[in-house]
Design a protein around this motif. Structure first.
Motif, PDB file in Angstrom:
ATOM      1  N   UNK A   6     -14.423  26.143 -63.704  1.00 59.06           N
ATOM      2  CA  UNK A   6     -15.471  25.271 -64.230  1.00 59.06           C
ATOM      3  C   UNK A   6     -16.679  25.130 -63.308  1.00 59.06           C
ATOM      4  N   UNK A   7     -16.661  25.744 -62.170  1.00 55.07           N
ATOM      5  CA  UNK A   7     -17.822  25.824 -61.267  1.00 55.07           C
ATOM      6  C   UNK A   7     -18.339  24.475 -60.797  1.00 55.07           C
ATOM      7  N   UNK A   8     -17.503  23.435 -60.810  1.00 61.81           N
ATOM      8  CA  UNK A   8     -17.976  22.119 -60.400  1.00 61.81           C
ATOM      9  C   UNK A   8     -18.319  22.056 -58.921  1.00 61.81           C
ATOM     10  N   UNK A   9     -17.800  22.967 -58.131  1.00 62.87           N
ATOM     11  CA  UNK A   9     -18.067  22.960 -56.694  1.00 62.87           C
ATOM     12  C   UNK A   9     -19.464  23.446 -56.350  1.00 62.87           C
ATOM     13  N   UNK A  10     -20.120  24.124 -57.256  1.00 65.49           N
ATOM     14  CA  UNK A  10     -21.421  24.740 -56.966  1.00 65.49           C
ATOM     15  C   UNK A  10     -22.483  23.692 -56.647  1.00 65.49           C
ATOM     16  N   UNK A  11     -22.480  22.582 -57.342  1.00 64.19           N
ATOM     17  CA  UNK A  11     -23.515  21.560 -57.145  1.00 64.19           C
ATOM     18  C   UNK A  11     -23.551  21.031 -55.712  1.00 64.19           C
ATOM     19  N   UNK A  12     -22.431  21.076 -55.017  1.00 62.64           N
ATOM     20  CA  UNK A  12     -22.369  20.558 -53.651  1.00 62.64           C
ATOM     21  C   UNK A  12     -22.718  21.614 -52.601  1.00 62.64           C
ATOM     22  N   UNK A  13     -22.939  22.844 -53.016  1.00 60.00           N
ATOM     23  CA  UNK A  13     -23.194  23.933 -52.067  1.00 60.00           C
ATOM     24  C   UNK A  13     -24.626  23.923 -51.552  1.00 60.00           C
ATOM     25  N   UNK A  14     -24.755  24.338 -50.303  1.00 58.82           N
ATOM     26  CA  UNK A  14     -26.084  24.586 -49.762  1.00 58.82           C
ATOM     27  C   UNK A  14     -26.584  25.914 -50.337  1.00 58.82           C
ATOM     28  N   UNK A  15     -27.858  26.176 -50.137  1.00 57.93           N
ATOM     29  CA  UNK A  15     -28.424  27.444 -50.595  1.00 57.93           C
ATOM     30  C   UNK A  15     -27.680  28.611 -49.961  1.00 57.93           C
ATOM     31  N   UNK A  16     -27.427  28.512 -48.669  1.00 52.27           N
ATOM     32  CA  UNK A  16     -26.780  29.600 -47.943  1.00 52.27           C
ATOM     33  C   UNK A  16     -25.364  29.855 -48.445  1.00 52.27           C
ATOM     34  N   UNK A  18     -24.167  29.132 -51.477  1.00 51.57           N
ATOM     35  CA  UNK A  18     -24.245  29.685 -52.830  1.00 51.57           C
ATOM     36  C   UNK A  18     -24.664  31.154 -52.785  1.00 51.57           C
ATOM     37  N   UNK A  19     -25.632  31.473 -51.940  1.00 50.61           N
ATOM     38  CA  UNK A  19     -26.095  32.852 -51.828  1.00 50.61           C
ATOM     39  C   UNK A  19     -24.991  33.754 -51.295  1.00 50.61           C
ATOM     40  N   UNK A  20     -24.234  33.263 -50.328  1.00 49.52           N
ATOM     41  CA  UNK A  20     -23.119  34.032 -49.771  1.00 49.52           C
ATOM     42  C   UNK A  20     -22.093  34.355 -50.863  1.00 49.52           C
ATOM     43  N   UNK A  21     -21.740  33.371 -51.680  1.00 53.03           N
ATOM     44  CA  UNK A  21     -20.784  33.620 -52.762  1.00 53.03           C
ATOM     45  C   UNK A  21     -21.373  34.551 -53.813  1.00 53.03           C
ATOM     46  N   UNK A  22     -22.652  34.395 -54.099  1.00 51.41           N
ATOM     47  CA  UNK A  22     -23.296  35.266 -55.075  1.00 51.41           C
ATOM     48  C   UNK A  22     -23.282  36.712 -54.595  1.00 51.41           C
ATOM     49  N   UNK A  23     -23.544  36.926 -53.321  1.00 49.51           N
ATOM     50  CA  UNK A  23     -23.506  38.284 -52.766  1.00 49.51           C
ATOM     51  C   UNK A  23     -22.098  38.873 -52.848  1.00 49.51           C
ATOM     52  N   UNK A  24     -21.078  38.057 -52.621  1.00 51.00           N
ATOM     53  CA  UNK A  24     -19.702  38.535 -52.732  1.00 51.00           C
ATOM     54  C   UNK A  24     -19.380  38.924 -54.177  1.00 51.00           C
ATOM     55  N   UNK A  48     -24.130  30.840 -62.643  1.00 47.08           N
ATOM     56  CA  UNK A  48     -24.234  29.439 -62.222  1.00 47.08           C
ATOM     57  C   UNK A  48     -24.734  29.351 -60.778  1.00 47.08           C
ATOM     58  N   UNK A  49     -24.268  30.241 -59.919  1.00 42.10           N
ATOM     59  CA  UNK A  49     -24.726  30.265 -58.530  1.00 42.10           C
ATOM     60  C   UNK A  49     -26.212  30.617 -58.450  1.00 42.10           C
ATOM     61  N   UNK A  50     -26.641  31.577 -59.255  1.00 46.99           N
ATOM     62  CA  UNK A  50     -28.054  31.975 -59.278  1.00 46.99           C
ATOM     63  C   UNK A  50     -28.927  30.806 -59.722  1.00 46.99           C
ATOM     64  N   UNK A  51     -28.488  30.112 -60.760  1.00 42.13           N
ATOM     65  CA  UNK A  51     -29.240  28.963 -61.262  1.00 42.13           C
ATOM     66  C   UNK A  51     -29.347  27.883 -60.180  1.00 42.13           C
ATOM     67  N   UNK A  54     -31.820  29.054 -57.556  1.00 42.06           N
ATOM     68  CA  UNK A  54     -33.183  28.910 -58.078  1.00 42.06           C
ATOM     69  C   UNK A  54     -33.647  27.459 -58.013  1.00 42.06           C
ATOM     70  N   UNK A  55     -32.740  26.526 -58.363  1.00 43.10           N
ATOM     71  CA  UNK A  55     -33.083  25.111 -58.336  1.00 43.10           C
ATOM     72  C   UNK A  55     -33.375  24.647 -56.906  1.00 43.10           C
ATOM     73  N   UNK A  56     -32.539  25.082 -55.956  1.00 43.88           N
ATOM     74  CA  UNK A  56     -32.750  24.697 -54.565  1.00 43.88           C
ATOM     75  C   UNK A  56     -34.043  25.298 -54.008  1.00 43.88           C
ATOM     76  N   UNK A  57     -34.336  26.538 -54.371  1.00 48.54           N
ATOM     77  CA  UNK A  57     -35.590  27.161 -53.918  1.00 48.54           C
ATOM     78  C   UNK A  57     -36.802  26.450 -54.500  1.00 48.54           C
ATOM     79  N   UNK A  58     -36.717  26.095 -55.763  1.00 47.48           N
ATOM     80  CA  UNK A  58     -37.817  25.384 -56.410  1.00 47.48           C
ATOM     81  C   UNK A  58     -38.064  24.040 -55.736  1.00 47.48           C
TER      82      UNK A  58
END
Length: 84
Positions: A6-16, A18-24, A48-51, A54-58
């Motif tokens: 359910x990806x509920x952990x993503x909201x608490x991630x830092x940009x770094x 989230x990006x690390x998991x996205x790269x994996x 979900x990680x990309x979104x 994007x939100x954190x970068x914005x």
């Protein structure tokens, strides 16, 4: 990956983080040895990680401002770095 369903952990991630998991995820999908059902789940997590990234970068871009200087060279306020 924790809480992939359910990806509920993503909201608490830092940009770094989230990006690390996205790269994996990209690496796993590019390897091509992941079963189809798992590929679909991790692709959705990647979206979900990309979104989230994007939100954190914005949000970071909104905080980046340049200082306006008056005629005497003193700071007089700020304005967006890239006004639209």
């Amino acid at each position: 990956m924790a809480d992939v369903q359910n990806n509920t952990d993503i909201a608490a991630m830092s940009f770094e983080q989230a990006l690390d998991q996205l790269e994996k995820i990209v690496d796993d999908l590019e390897r091509g040895d992941v079963p189809l059902e798992q590929s679909i789940r991790i692709y959705e997590r990647g979206e979900a990680l990309k979104k989230h990234c994007d939100m954190l970068l914005s949000a970071a871009e909104d905080k980046v401002q340049k200082i306006r200087l008056g005629r005497n060279g003193e700071p007089v306020g700020t304005e967006p770095l890239d006004p639209e």
